[in-house]
Design a protein around this motif. Structure first.
Motif, mmCIF file in Angstrom:
data_model
loop_
_atom_site.group_PDB
_atom_site.id
_atom_site.type_symbol
_atom_site.label_atom_id
_atom_site.label_comp_id
_atom_site.label_asym_id
_atom_site.label_seq_id
_atom_site.Cartn_x
_atom_site.Cartn_y
_atom_site.Cartn_z
ATOM 1 N N PHE A 222 -18.596 50.497 3.513
ATOM 2 C CA PHE A 222 -17.837 51.196 4.412
ATOM 3 C C PHE A 222 -18.870 52.595 4.515
ATOM 4 N N ASP A 223 -19.802 52.843 5.301
ATOM 5 C CA ASP A 223 -20.704 54.138 5.173
ATOM 6 C C ASP A 223 -20.061 55.173 6.192
ATOM 7 N N GLY B 253 -9.630 50.460 9.722
ATOM 8 C CA GLY B 253 -9.636 50.557 11.082
ATOM 9 C C GLY B 253 -8.964 52.023 11.289
ATOM 10 N N LEU B 254 -8.008 52.530 10.446
ATOM 11 C CA LEU B 254 -7.555 53.898 10.695
ATOM 12 C C LEU B 254 -8.774 54.848 10.245
ATOM 13 N N LEU B 255 -9.608 54.260 9.239
ATOM 14 C CA LEU B 255 -10.519 55.262 8.815
ATOM 15 C C LEU B 255 -12.004 55.219 9.309
ATOM 16 N N PHE B 256 -11.822 54.414 10.565
ATOM 17 C CA PHE B 256 -13.188 54.312 11.345
ATOM 18 C C PHE B 256 -13.873 55.561 11.983
ATOM 19 N N TYR C 205 -14.571 57.959 10.429
ATOM 20 C CA TYR C 205 -15.397 58.765 9.514
ATOM 21 C C TYR C 205 -16.473 57.821 9.169
ATOM 22 N N CYS C 206 -16.760 56.683 9.850
ATOM 23 C CA CYS C 206 -17.590 55.502 9.683
ATOM 24 C C CYS C 206 -18.769 55.870 10.283
ATOM 25 N N THR C 207 -19.948 55.963 9.819
ATOM 26 C CA THR C 207 -21.198 56.042 10.400
ATOM 27 C C THR C 207 -21.362 55.196 11.739
#
Length: 124
Positions: free
Chosen positions: A86-87, A12-15, A17-19
């Motif tokens: 997690f792309d 969730g915190l890194l979302f 950066y998610c495609t």
């Protein structure tokens, strides 16, 4: 009540950066412009994109992220579970996910500390 550390919250915190995140060409260009395997460039990226997101969370949620990363680093976790399926927009594959998390942890601690200092200045 204190939240128990959980690797899933890190996605969730890194979302950002998610495609799968909403299209934002400016954000995508910033992500692509940084070398995800360079500690310096990764820290710069976190300062630009993760800092505002992290600071929007309540203090207990911020502590939850920090505690989670600290616990799993201390256990020797490789953090594969965080990045599995997690792309991201990163140009390169993350070669050392533990180092990625160490840089993230250092950044989050710094943001939290800065926020507390700024909060105490405003109260005075």
């Amino acid at each position: 009540m204190k939240n128990k550390p959980n690797l899933k919250i890190l996605q969730g915190l890194l979302f950002t950066y998610c495609t799968e995140n909403t299209k934002n060409l400016e954000r995508e260009e910033i992500i692509i412009s940084k070398n995800v395997n360079s500690e310096t460039e990764l820290a710069e990226l976190f300062n630009i994109l993760t800092r505002p997101e992290f600071l929007s969370y309540r203090e207990d949620e911020q502590i939850w992220f920090i505690d989670t990363i600290e616990l799993y680093l201390s256990k020797g976790d490789d953090f594969e579970a965080v990045f599995y399926l997690f792309d991201t927009y990163f140009e390169d594959e993350i070669t050392n996910k533990r180092q990625f998390m160490k840089v993230l942890l250092e950044s989050l601690k710094r943001y939290s500390s800065e926020a507390k200092k700024n909060q105490s200045r405003t109260i005075k």
